[in-house]
Motif scaffolding. Structure first.
Motif, PDB file in Angstrom:
ATOM      1  N   ASP A 121       0.832  -1.211   0.000  1.00  0.00           N
ATOM      2  CA  ASP A 121       0.000   0.000   0.000  1.00  0.00           C
ATOM      3  C   ASP A 121       0.864   1.258   0.000  1.00  0.00           C
ATOM      4  OD1 ASP A 121      -2.281  -1.577   0.117  1.00  0.00           O
ATOM      5  OD2 ASP A 121      -2.462  -1.434   2.291  1.00  0.00           O
ATOM      6  N   LEU A 153       1.292   4.160  -2.759  1.00  0.00           N
ATOM      7  CA  LEU A 153       1.068   5.550  -2.364  1.00  0.00           C
ATOM      8  C   LEU A 153       2.168   6.442  -2.930  1.00  0.00           C
ATOM      9  CD1 LEU A 153      -0.321   7.785  -0.740  1.00  0.00           C
ATOM     10  CD2 LEU A 153       0.849   6.946   1.298  1.00  0.00           C
ATOM     11  N   ASN A 162       1.325   8.663  -7.002  1.00  0.00           N
ATOM     12  CA  ASN A 162       1.048  10.087  -6.808  1.00  0.00           C
ATOM     13  C   ASN A 162       2.319  10.902  -7.043  1.00  0.00           C
ATOM     14  OD1 ASN A 162      -1.843  10.070  -5.454  1.00  0.00           O
ATOM     15  ND2 ASN A 162      -0.658   8.451  -4.456  1.00  0.00           N
ATOM     16  N   ASP A 174      -3.865  15.688   1.923  1.00  0.00           N
ATOM     17  CA  ASP A 174      -4.086  14.511   1.080  1.00  0.00           C
ATOM     18  C   ASP A 174      -3.232  13.337   1.531  1.00  0.00           C
ATOM     19  OD1 ASP A 174      -5.971  15.768  -0.491  1.00  0.00           O
ATOM     20  OD2 ASP A 174      -4.533  16.401  -2.020  1.00  0.00           O
ATOM     21  N   SER A 223      -4.692  11.835   4.614  1.00  0.00           N
ATOM     22  CA  SER A 223      -5.890  11.074   4.275  1.00  0.00           C
ATOM     23  C   SER A 223      -5.537   9.712   3.678  1.00  0.00           C
ATOM     24  CB  SER A 223      -6.746  11.866   3.288  1.00  0.00           C
ATOM     25  OG  SER A 223      -7.896  11.138   2.910  1.00  0.00           O
ATOM     26  N   LYS A 224      -4.586   9.680   2.761  1.00  0.00           N
ATOM     27  CA  LYS A 224      -4.220   8.429   2.099  1.00  0.00           C
ATOM     28  C   LYS A 224      -3.483   7.484   3.044  1.00  0.00           C
ATOM     29  CE  LYS A 224      -4.136  10.191  -2.653  1.00  0.00           C
ATOM     30  NZ  LYS A 224      -5.177   9.265  -3.137  1.00  0.00           N
ATOM     31  N   SER A 260      -6.026   6.055   5.346  1.00  0.00           N
ATOM     32  CA  SER A 260      -6.830   5.059   4.630  1.00  0.00           C
ATOM     33  C   SER A 260      -6.091   3.734   4.504  1.00  0.00           C
ATOM     34  CB  SER A 260      -7.199   5.573   3.234  1.00  0.00           C
ATOM     35  OG  SER A 260      -8.071   6.689   3.318  1.00  0.00           O
ATOM     36  N   SER A 261      -4.753   3.798   4.347  1.00  0.00           N
ATOM     37  CA  SER A 261      -3.975   2.561   4.236  1.00  0.00           C
ATOM     38  C   SER A 261      -4.039   1.760   5.535  1.00  0.00           C
ATOM     39  CB  SER A 261      -2.515   2.877   3.866  1.00  0.00           C
ATOM     40  OG  SER A 261      -1.776   3.354   4.985  1.00  0.00           O
TER      41      SER A 261
END
Length: 207
Positions: free
Chosen positions: A73, A77, A81, A88, A91-92, A95-96
């Protein structure tokens, strides 16, 4: 280790780890035994000892696999990106972790007993995966926050990793625990994994 192809050995090891993972969804670590794990495999309990010496070694292998999934993950990431704002990125990254409930649950366990009852080879393999997860996160920080001083990046890493050890008990609670908190008159706001991680990451990025 039993005779046979490396592919067969790896396949049987994965079958044992899968069985352990399935049991861990509905049972506590202390209640899971090698005998119970064997019921979820296509071979006998005795055969399991050809691949893992103790129950703790099986859990450590499961732990290692969960770290490797999270590393994937983090690698995506960084690779998917070009640039991310602090918001951001927070957030990512949050989320991972939200996707890795089993990793967070394992992190909340008593690591000392698990590691003490595992072979050195098993422990080294696990520590290698743990180290790779740190390096994967360092790659993300370096890419998205090139202005971050090396000391600040180290502070982020060595604050964030201990933090994630405590996420699970705060975000996954039983009805019995909720009732006890209510009867004790303790007001407690239950947050999701994402909410807790997002807030902590944002705070660390302000260093």
């Amino acid at each position: 280790m039993p005779k046979g192809s490396k592919q067969l050995t790896n396949s049987r090891r994965e079958e044992i780890i899968d069985a352990c993972a399935a049991l861990y969804e509905k049972m506590n670590f202390k209640d899971i035994t090698i005998k119970e794990i064997s019921k979820y495999t296509s071979f006998t309990r005795t055969s399991i000892y050809n691949y893992f010496r103790t129950k703790e070694e099986i859990f450590l292998a499961l732990f290692q696999r969960e770290y490797e999934l999270w590393i994937d993950d983090l690698t995506h990431l960084a690779g998917d990106n070009q640039r991310l704002s602090a918001d951001d990125f927070a957030s990512k990254l949050a989320s991972s972790l939200e996707k890795r409930q089993r990793l967070l649950k394992l992190l909340s366990m008593n690591m000392y007993d698990m590691e003490e009852n595992s072979s050195m080879d098993s422990l080294v393999a696990f520590k290698y995966a743990y180290g790779r997860s740190i390096n994967a996160l360092k790659v993300c920080l370096k890419k998205f926050f090139p202005q971050m001083a090396e000391r600040d990046a180290e502070n982020f890493i060595f604050t964030f990793f201990p933090f994630i050890y405590g996420i699970y008990p705060y975000t996954y609670v039983t009805e019995k625990q909720r009732e006890a908190m209510k009867k004790a008159g303790v007001e407690f706001k239950y947050l999701s994994v994402y909410e807790m991680a997002y807030m902590e990451i944002k705070k660390l990025l302000d260093i």
